[in-house]
Write a protein that holds these residues in place. Structure first.
Motif, PDB file in Angstrom:
ATOM      1  N   THR A  44       0.820  -1.197   0.000  1.00  0.00           N
ATOM      2  CA  THR A  44       0.000   0.000   0.000  1.00  0.00           C
ATOM      3  C   THR A  44       0.860   1.256   0.000  1.00  0.00           C
ATOM      4  O   THR A  44       1.840   1.330   0.738  1.00  0.00           O
ATOM      5  N   ASP A  45       0.481   2.248  -0.803  1.00  0.00           N
ATOM      6  CA  ASP A  45       1.113   3.561  -0.721  1.00  0.00           C
ATOM      7  C   ASP A  45       0.596   4.263   0.519  1.00  0.00           C
ATOM      8  O   ASP A  45      -0.604   4.235   0.795  1.00  0.00           O
ATOM      9  N   VAL A  46       1.485   4.886   1.266  1.00  0.00           N
ATOM     10  CA  VAL A  46       1.103   5.646   2.443  1.00  0.00           C
ATOM     11  C   VAL A  46       1.521   7.095   2.203  1.00  0.00           C
ATOM     12  O   VAL A  46       2.706   7.358   1.991  1.00  0.00           O
ATOM     13  N   PRO A  47       0.576   8.028   2.194  1.00  0.00           N
ATOM     14  CA  PRO A  47       0.926   9.434   1.940  1.00  0.00           C
ATOM     15  C   PRO A  47       2.008   9.929   2.900  1.00  0.00           C
ATOM     16  O   PRO A  47       1.935   9.708   4.111  1.00  0.00           O
ATOM     17  N   GLY A  48       3.035  10.551   2.345  1.00  0.00           N
ATOM     18  CA  GLY A  48       4.115  11.099   3.151  1.00  0.00           C
ATOM     19  C   GLY A  48       5.246  10.127   3.435  1.00  0.00           C
ATOM     20  O   GLY A  48       6.261  10.521   4.000  1.00  0.00           O
ATOM     21  N   TRP A  49       5.070   8.855   3.080  1.00  0.00           N
ATOM     22  CA  TRP A  49       6.120   7.864   3.278  1.00  0.00           C
ATOM     23  C   TRP A  49       6.733   7.501   1.937  1.00  0.00           C
ATOM     24  O   TRP A  49       6.017   7.327   0.950  1.00  0.00           O
ATOM     25  N   HIS A  50       8.043   7.357   1.885  1.00  0.00           N
ATOM     26  CA  HIS A  50       8.753   6.994   0.667  1.00  0.00           C
ATOM     27  C   HIS A  50       8.925   5.476   0.627  1.00  0.00           C
ATOM     28  O   HIS A  50       9.440   4.884   1.579  1.00  0.00           O
ATOM     29  N   ILE A  51       8.505   4.834  -0.451  1.00  0.00           N
ATOM     30  CA  ILE A  51       8.681   3.386  -0.584  1.00  0.00           C
ATOM     31  C   ILE A  51      10.116   3.096  -0.990  1.00  0.00           C
ATOM     32  O   ILE A  51      10.612   3.613  -1.995  1.00  0.00           O
ATOM     33  N   ILE A  52      10.785   2.274  -0.207  1.00  0.00           N
ATOM     34  CA  ILE A  52      12.142   1.838  -0.533  1.00  0.00           C
ATOM     35  C   ILE A  52      12.075   0.612  -1.433  1.00  0.00           C
ATOM     36  O   ILE A  52      12.740   0.548  -2.458  1.00  0.00           O
ATOM     37  N   CYS A  53      11.266  -0.385  -1.033  1.00  0.00           N
ATOM     38  CA  CYS A  53      11.095  -1.579  -1.854  1.00  0.00           C
ATOM     39  C   CYS A  53       9.900  -2.376  -1.357  1.00  0.00           C
ATOM     40  O   CYS A  53       9.401  -2.160  -0.262  1.00  0.00           O
ATOM     41  N   SER A  54       9.455  -3.302  -2.193  1.00  0.00           N
ATOM     42  CA  SER A  54       8.411  -4.265  -1.833  1.00  0.00           C
ATOM     43  C   SER A  54       8.957  -5.659  -2.094  1.00  0.00           C
ATOM     44  O   SER A  54       9.634  -5.877  -3.096  1.00  0.00           O
ATOM     45  N   CYS A  55       8.669  -6.579  -1.191  1.00  0.00           N
ATOM     46  CA  CYS A  55       9.205  -7.941  -1.266  1.00  0.00           C
ATOM     47  C   CYS A  55       8.099  -8.948  -0.972  1.00  0.00           C
ATOM     48  O   CYS A  55       7.186  -8.670  -0.205  1.00  0.00           O
ATOM     49  N   ARG A  56       8.210 -10.125  -1.552  1.00  0.00           N
ATOM     50  CA  ARG A  56       7.248 -11.192  -1.262  1.00  0.00           C
ATOM     51  C   ARG A  56       7.541 -11.861   0.081  1.00  0.00           C
ATOM     52  O   ARG A  56       6.634 -12.311   0.751  1.00  0.00           O
ATOM     53  N   SER A  57       8.814 -11.906   0.496  1.00  0.00           N
ATOM     54  CA  SER A  57       9.129 -12.573   1.763  1.00  0.00           C
ATOM     55  C   SER A  57       9.529 -11.552   2.825  1.00  0.00           C
ATOM     56  O   SER A  57      10.125 -10.514   2.537  1.00  0.00           O
TER      57      SER A  57
END
Length: 69
Positions: free
Chosen positions: A26-39
């Motif tokens: 999920t995108d969270v307003p004001g937070w920067h996504i570094i990465c997404s992982c399955r595990s």
């Protein structure tokens, strides 16, 4: 019957004061996504690295139904 791929996984975020792991994508307003992982293990490794590089504390939250801030 083929089933759609699972959407279960973890996202690592950077806020102004910490690195956070949360379940889901999920995108969270004001937070920067570094990465997404399955595990969780991959997400934890990425979060630990980001925490060390940026010298920020690491917070792991696996239940996205509970707000952090």
């Amino acid at each position: 019957m083929n089933q759609p791929p699972s959407l279960i996984g973890f996202t690592v975020y950077r806020t102004s004061d910490c690195i956070i792991i949360r379940s889901g994508f999920t995108d969270v307003p004001g937070w920067h996504i570094i990465c997404s992982c399955r595990s969780y293990e991959q997400a934890l490794e990425a979060a630990q690295s980001a925490s060390q590089i940026r010298q920020l504390p690491l917070i792991a939250q696996q239940d996205v139904s509970q707000p952090l801030h």
